[in-house]
Design a protein around this motif. Sequence first.
Motif, PDB file in Angstrom:
ATOM      1  N   ALA A   9       0.830  -1.208   0.000  1.00 12.67           N
ATOM      2  CA  ALA A   9       0.000   0.000   0.000  1.00 12.67           C
ATOM      3  C   ALA A   9       0.866   1.260   0.000  1.00 12.67           C
ATOM      4  O   ALA A   9       0.556   2.237  -0.686  1.00 12.67           O
ATOM      5  N   SER A  10       1.961   1.240   0.761  1.00 12.54           N
ATOM      6  CA  SER A  10       2.853   2.403   0.806  1.00 12.54           C
ATOM      7  C   SER A  10       3.547   2.618  -0.533  1.00 12.54           C
ATOM      8  O   SER A  10       3.740   3.760  -0.965  1.00 12.54           O
ATOM      9  N   ALA A  11       3.930   1.522  -1.204  1.00  8.64           N
ATOM     10  CA  ALA A  11       4.568   1.650  -2.518  1.00  8.64           C
ATOM     11  C   ALA A  11       3.610   2.281  -3.524  1.00  8.64           C
ATOM     12  O   ALA A  11       4.020   3.121  -4.348  1.00  8.64           O
ATOM     13  N   VAL A  12       2.330   1.911  -3.462  1.00  8.80           N
ATOM     14  CA  VAL A  12       1.329   2.510  -4.351  1.00  8.80           C
ATOM     15  C   VAL A  12       1.203   4.009  -4.069  1.00  8.80           C
ATOM     16  O   VAL A  12       1.141   4.827  -4.996  1.00  8.80           O
ATOM     17  N   ARG A  13       1.170   4.375  -2.786  1.00  6.49           N
ATOM     18  CA  ARG A  13       1.046   5.800  -2.427  1.00  6.49           C
ATOM     19  C   ARG A  13       2.274   6.583  -2.898  1.00  6.49           C
ATOM     20  O   ARG A  13       2.142   7.695  -3.432  1.00  6.49           O
ATOM     21  N   VAL A  14       3.469   6.028  -2.673  1.00  5.35           N
ATOM     22  CA  VAL A  14       4.686   6.725  -3.101  1.00  5.35           C
ATOM     23  C   VAL A  14       4.684   6.899  -4.622  1.00  5.35           C
ATOM     24  O   VAL A  14       5.000   7.980  -5.142  1.00  5.35           O
ATOM     25  N   GLY A  15       4.315   5.834  -5.352  1.00  2.00           N
ATOM     26  CA  GLY A  15       4.249   5.939  -6.808  1.00  2.00           C
ATOM     27  C   GLY A  15       3.249   6.993  -7.255  1.00  2.00           C
ATOM     28  O   GLY A  15       3.506   7.751  -8.197  1.00  2.00           O
ATOM     29  N   LEU A  16       2.096   7.053  -6.573  1.00  3.99           N
ATOM     30  CA  LEU A  16       1.081   8.056  -6.899  1.00  3.99           C
ATOM     31  C   LEU A  16       1.601   9.460  -6.621  1.00  3.99           C
ATOM     32  O   LEU A  16       1.420  10.375  -7.444  1.00  3.99           O
ATOM     33  N   PHE A  17       2.268   9.650  -5.490  1.00  6.56           N
ATOM     34  CA  PHE A  17       2.801  10.964  -5.133  1.00  6.56           C
ATOM     35  C   PHE A  17       3.883  11.414  -6.119  1.00  6.56           C
ATOM     36  O   PHE A  17       3.946  12.579  -6.506  1.00  6.56           O
ATOM     37  N   VAL A  18       4.766  10.478  -6.512  1.00  5.41           N
ATOM     38  CA  VAL A  18       5.807  10.820  -7.478  1.00  5.41           C
ATOM     39  C   VAL A  18       5.174  11.188  -8.817  1.00  5.41           C
ATOM     40  O   VAL A  18       5.605  12.138  -9.494  1.00  5.41           O
ATOM     41  N   GLY A  19       4.131  10.442  -9.216  1.00  5.86           N
ATOM     42  CA  GLY A  19       3.433  10.769 -10.452  1.00  5.86           C
ATOM     43  C   GLY A  19       2.814  12.159 -10.409  1.00  5.86           C
ATOM     44  O   GLY A  19       2.885  12.917 -11.383  1.00  5.86           O
ATOM     45  N   ILE A  20       2.220  12.513  -9.265  1.00  2.00           N
ATOM     46  CA  ILE A  20       1.633  13.847  -9.106  1.00  2.00           C
ATOM     47  C   ILE A  20       2.718  14.922  -9.163  1.00  2.00           C
ATOM     48  O   ILE A  20       2.539  15.982  -9.773  1.00  2.00           O
ATOM     49  N   ALA A  21       3.869  14.652  -8.531  1.00  2.95           N
ATOM     50  CA  ALA A  21       4.976  15.615  -8.553  1.00  2.95           C
ATOM     51  C   ALA A  21       5.512  15.797  -9.973  1.00  2.95           C
ATOM     52  O   ALA A  21       5.843  16.919 -10.388  1.00  2.95           O
ATOM     53  N   LEU A  22       5.604  14.696 -10.734  1.00  5.66           N
ATOM     54  CA  LEU A  22       6.050  14.794 -12.127  1.00  5.66           C
ATOM     55  C   LEU A  22       5.052  15.602 -12.954  1.00  5.66           C
ATOM     56  O   LEU A  22       5.441  16.405 -13.814  1.00  5.66           O
ATOM     57  N   TYR A  23       3.760  15.391 -12.704  1.00  4.68           N
ATOM     58  CA  TYR A  23       2.746  16.179 -13.403  1.00  4.68           C
ATOM     59  C   TYR A  23       2.878  17.667 -13.062  1.00  4.68           C
ATOM     60  O   TYR A  23       2.796  18.525 -13.951  1.00  4.68           O
ATOM     61  N   ALA A  24       3.086  17.972 -11.774  1.00  2.00           N
ATOM     62  CA  ALA A  24       3.240  19.370 -11.370  1.00  2.00           C
ATOM     63  C   ALA A  24       4.455  19.995 -12.051  1.00  2.00           C
ATOM     64  O   ALA A  24       4.411  21.153 -12.489  1.00  2.00           O
ATOM     65  N   TRP A  25       5.539  19.262 -12.135  1.00  2.00           N
ATOM     66  CA  TRP A  25       6.746  19.735 -12.826  1.00  2.00           C
ATOM     67  C   TRP A  25       6.453  20.014 -14.299  1.00  2.00           C
ATOM     68  O   TRP A  25       6.817  21.071 -14.825  1.00  2.00           O
ATOM     69  N   ALA A  26       5.782  19.070 -14.965  1.00  2.00           N
ATOM     70  CA  ALA A  26       5.460  19.248 -16.377  1.00  2.00           C
ATOM     71  C   ALA A  26       4.538  20.451 -16.581  1.00  2.00           C
ATOM     72  O   ALA A  26       4.704  21.218 -17.542  1.00  2.00           O
ATOM     73  N   MET A  27       3.570  20.638 -15.674  1.00  5.61           N
ATOM     74  CA  MET A  27       2.645  21.759 -15.800  1.00  5.61           C
ATOM     75  C   MET A  27       3.377  23.089 -15.650  1.00  5.61           C
ATOM     76  O   MET A  27       3.142  24.030 -16.423  1.00  5.61           O
ATOM     77  N   VAL A  28       4.285  23.191 -14.667  1.00  7.86           N
ATOM     78  CA  VAL A  28       5.066  24.414 -14.487  1.00  7.86           C
ATOM     79  C   VAL A  28       5.897  24.698 -15.734  1.00  7.86           C
ATOM     80  O   VAL A  28       5.956  25.833 -16.231  1.00  7.86           O
ATOM     81  N   TRP A  29       6.544  23.659 -16.267  1.00  7.10           N
ATOM     82  CA  TRP A  29       7.399  23.826 -17.446  1.00  7.10           C
ATOM     83  C   TRP A  29       6.590  24.280 -18.657  1.00  7.10           C
ATOM     84  O   TRP A  29       6.979  25.209 -19.376  1.00  7.10           O
ATOM     85  N   LEU A  30       5.441  23.635 -18.902  1.00  6.29           N
ATOM     86  CA  LEU A  30       4.619  23.987 -20.057  1.00  6.29           C
ATOM     87  C   LEU A  30       4.060  25.401 -19.947  1.00  6.29           C
ATOM     88  O   LEU A  30       4.063  26.164 -20.919  1.00  6.29           O
ATOM     89  N   LEU A  31       3.594  25.766 -18.768  1.00  2.47           N
ATOM     90  CA  LEU A  31       3.028  27.099 -18.588  1.00  2.47           C
ATOM     91  C   LEU A  31       4.085  28.184 -18.768  1.00  2.47           C
ATOM     92  O   LEU A  31       3.815  29.235 -19.367  1.00  2.47           O
ATOM     93  N   GLU A  32       5.291  27.940 -18.255  1.00  2.00           N
ATOM     94  CA  GLU A  32       6.350  28.938 -18.402  1.00  2.00           C
ATOM     95  C   GLU A  32       6.806  29.051 -19.850  1.00  2.00           C
ATOM     96  O   GLU A  32       7.116  30.144 -20.323  1.00  2.00           O
ATOM     97  N   ARG A  33       6.845  27.916 -20.568  1.00  2.00           N
ATOM     98  CA  ARG A  33       7.184  27.968 -21.990  1.00  2.00           C
ATOM     99  C   ARG A  33       6.124  28.738 -22.769  1.00  2.00           C
ATOM    100  O   ARG A  33       6.441  29.554 -23.648  1.00  2.00           O
ATOM    101  N   TRP A  34       4.840  28.478 -22.445  1.00  2.00           N
ATOM    102  CA  TRP A  34       3.755  29.196 -23.121  1.00  2.00           C
ATOM    103  C   TRP A  34       3.816  30.687 -22.825  1.00  2.00           C
ATOM    104  O   TRP A  34       3.629  31.520 -23.709  1.00  2.00           O
ATOM    105  N   ARG A  35       4.135  31.027 -21.577  1.00  2.00           N
ATOM    106  CA  ARG A  35       4.209  32.441 -21.198  1.00  2.00           C
ATOM    107  C   ARG A  35       5.349  33.139 -21.919  1.00  2.00           C
ATOM    108  O   ARG A  35       5.200  34.272 -22.405  1.00  2.00           O
ATOM    109  N   ALA A  36       6.507  32.468 -22.009  1.00  2.00           N
ATOM    110  CA  ALA A  36       7.655  33.060 -22.700  1.00  2.00           C
ATOM    111  C   ALA A  36       7.356  33.250 -24.182  1.00  2.00           C
ATOM    112  O   ALA A  36       7.696  34.283 -24.774  1.00  2.00           O
ATOM    113  N   ALA A  37       6.690  32.248 -24.807  1.00  2.00           N
ATOM    114  CA  ALA A  37       6.347  32.371 -26.223  1.00  2.00           C
ATOM    115  C   ALA A  37       5.340  33.497 -26.448  1.00  2.00           C
ATOM    116  O   ALA A  37       5.430  34.238 -27.444  1.00  2.00           O
ATOM    117  N   ARG A  38       4.409  33.653 -25.518  1.00  2.00           N
ATOM    118  CA  ARG A  38       3.404  34.707 -25.637  1.00  2.00           C
ATOM    119  C   ARG A  38       4.052  36.085 -25.516  1.00  2.00           C
ATOM    120  O   ARG A  38       3.714  36.998 -26.272  1.00  2.00           O
TER     121      ARG A  38
END
Length: 343
Positions: free
Chosen positions: A305-334
């Motif tokens: 159960a803990s391994a599933v939670r850690v994997g889920l948390f890491v996935g959420i952190a990776l998504y947050a990283w990707a979202m920050v990167w995409l938004l900043e790239r879009w802002r710079a292009a704009r």
Amino acid sequence: MIAPADKAVLRLAVGIGLAVLVAYGFALQMPHVVCLMAMIVLCKPGPPIPPLKAAAFALLLAGLLIMGVLMVPLLENYALAAVLLTGAILYALFFFGIRTGNPLTLLLLVVITLIPVAGVAEQALVTVISVTIAVGIAVGGLVGSLSHAFFPDAPGAAAKATKAQPPSRETASWIALRGTLVVMPVFVLALTDPSFYLAAIMKTAFLGQQAGSTDTRSAGKELVGSTLMGAAMALVVWCGLSLWPNLWMLLLWMMAAALWAGARIFGVRRTAYPPVFWKDALITMLILLGPAIEDSASGTGVLGASAVRVGLFVGIALYAWAMVWLLERWRAARRQALFFDRG
């Protein structure tokens, strides 16, 4: 003479220990949430909240609790409108927190995301979570006030502390948008299976605020790294607790973890990472360790159960990283497009 940073670390460790004693000693439901709320209050820099401000904050928190409860029938009957309304409230809270610099805004973010998801799962769970949040805030506030009374900071210490200038409205609006877009997809996903994603929605609320305070260069290292550090801390505490599993050992191990992380949060130990990294690591440890203890008590497989939670948390952190990167790239292009249009 004890330095103010050392006092803050001691307040955090003692407060976490008292929260563990109250939450687990009295067998409260969701005891790790009590510890989590106490930790957020104790991490607030400076003197304790004045009574009038504390009362105003309590009223605001109560209003959001009521709003979260009222959001449940909206989510069940008018899902799209309720999701859009939740996004607007989250944006306003992020904007308010960035402009005022109040760290307790994090509590409001947790409430407005956690209560509706819990209500969709089970109405009785809303009462449980509301009580645990109130107990955690009360424990944190009590310990903070007592520790400041017994170990007050030197006169004029607060005046010497340089308060950072709040960002402009445009910058705050952009950061608030970033945080909202990090939280909302996970919030919608949590509505599909609230019992499974309840811990994830708490983690996402903290990541949303952390994503607003980081830049694209260090976002991956901070968001994912702090999650992995929190998992490592939870593993160390779990291994230590398994040697002699009782309340007092849990209290001592949690205080030790709070001392270790608190020294880095308040700058007693200088590291290459900012204080928000260590704060999120300690939060992640509490979110992971609490359910693991409950799984052990109920006979559920803890490691799986803990391994599933850690994997889920890491996935959420990776998504947050990707979202920050995409938004900043879009802002710079704009901005670049606007520059050439003006030229």
